[in-house]
Design a protein around this motif. Structure first.
Motif, short mmCIF file in Angstrom:
data_model
loop_
_atom_site.label_atom_id
_atom_site.label_comp_id
_atom_site.label_asym_id
_atom_site.label_seq_id
_atom_site.Cartn_x
_atom_site.Cartn_y
_atom_site.Cartn_z
N ASP A 14 -5.39 -41.07 89.98
CA ASP A 14 -4.70 -41.71 91.10
C ASP A 14 -4.73 -43.21 90.83
N GLY A 15 -3.71 -43.70 90.11
CA GLY A 15 -3.68 -45.11 89.75
C GLY A 15 -4.78 -45.43 88.75
N GLU A 16 -5.69 -46.29 89.13
CA GLU A 16 -6.78 -46.71 88.25
C GLU A 16 -8.07 -45.95 88.49
N THR A 17 -8.02 -44.86 89.25
CA THR A 17 -9.23 -44.07 89.51
C THR A 17 -8.99 -42.59 89.27
N TRP A 18 -10.07 -41.88 89.03
CA TRP A 18 -10.08 -40.42 89.01
C TRP A 18 -10.53 -40.00 90.40
N GLU A 19 -9.88 -39.00 90.98
CA GLU A 19 -10.22 -38.55 92.32
C GLU A 19 -10.41 -37.03 92.34
N CYS A 20 -11.52 -36.60 92.95
CA CYS A 20 -11.77 -35.17 93.12
C CYS A 20 -11.20 -34.76 94.47
N ARG A 21 -10.28 -33.81 94.47
CA ARG A 21 -9.65 -33.37 95.71
C ARG A 21 -10.52 -32.36 96.46
N SER A 22 -11.61 -31.93 95.83
CA SER A 22 -12.49 -30.98 96.51
C SER A 22 -13.56 -31.68 97.34
N THR A 26 -14.83 -40.34 93.68
CA THR A 26 -13.89 -41.15 92.89
C THR A 26 -14.65 -41.86 91.79
N GLU A 27 -13.94 -42.17 90.73
CA GLU A 27 -14.53 -42.83 89.57
C GLU A 27 -13.44 -43.67 88.90
N ALA A 28 -13.80 -44.85 88.43
CA ALA A 28 -12.84 -45.71 87.74
C ALA A 28 -12.40 -45.05 86.44
N ARG A 29 -11.10 -45.20 86.10
CA ARG A 29 -10.58 -44.65 84.85
C ARG A 29 -10.97 -45.53 83.69
N ASP A 30 -11.30 -44.89 82.56
CA ASP A 30 -11.64 -45.58 81.32
C ASP A 30 -10.58 -45.17 80.29
N ARG A 31 -9.60 -46.03 80.08
CA ARG A 31 -8.46 -45.70 79.20
C ARG A 31 -8.90 -45.39 77.77
N ASP A 32 -9.97 -46.04 77.28
CA ASP A 32 -10.46 -45.75 75.93
C ASP A 32 -10.98 -44.32 75.84
N GLN A 33 -11.74 -43.87 76.85
CA GLN A 33 -12.27 -42.50 76.89
C GLN A 33 -11.13 -41.49 77.02
#
Length: 106
Positions: A14-22, A26-33
Motif C-alpha cells: 500500500d504505497g510505501e508500506t506493507w499492510e496485513c489485511r487480517s 504495517t511495515e515500511a517497504r524495502d525496495r532492495d529486499q
C-alpha cells in the motif's frame, strides 16, 4: 510475496508500506529486499496434458488374468479404503478392456 510477522497472513503493498489485511500490522517497504523476492510474473506456463488411461499415468503392471476378458496383464495401484489401521487394498485395471477389480474380489 511477503508474510505478516504477527499473524502469518499474506501482506499487501500500500504505497510505501506493507499492510496485513487480517490483523492490521504495517511495515515500511524495502525496495532492495523486494528485488530479491521470487515472482511467477513473466514465467512460462506449462501445457496441461489429459492422461485418462492407466498406461499414461505411469502405473506399474503385473501378470494377472482379467476376470472380464482373460487378458494376462493389468495395471495396479494401492488405495486406503478402510480405517488407517487396516492395510491398503490393491486395485487392478486390465490393460485391454480397462475392467477394474480389487485383488480380494476373486
Amino acid at each position: 510475496m511477503k508474510f505478516c510477522d504477527e499473524c502469518g497472513s499474506m501482506m499487501h503493498s500500500d504505497g510505501e508500506t506493507w499492510e496485513c489485511r487480517s490483523c492490521g500490522y504495517t511495515e515500511a517497504r524495502d525496495r532492495d529486499q523486494e528485488g530479491k523476492m521470487t515472482t511467477t510474473q513473466g514465467q512460462e506456463r506449462s501445457e496441461i496434458v489429459d492422461v485418462s488411461d492407466a498406461e499414461d499415468r505411469g502405473l506399474p503392471t503385473t501378470t494377472v488374468v482379467c476376470p472380464n476378458c482373460g487378458n494376462d496383464t493389468a495395471h495396479w495401484y494401492m488405495q486406503q479404503i478402510r480405517s488407517a489401521d487396516e492395510s491398503e487394498t490393491r486395485f487392478l485395471v486390465c490393460t485391454e478392456c480397462e475392467h477394474k477389480w480389487r485383488e480380494d474380489d476373486h
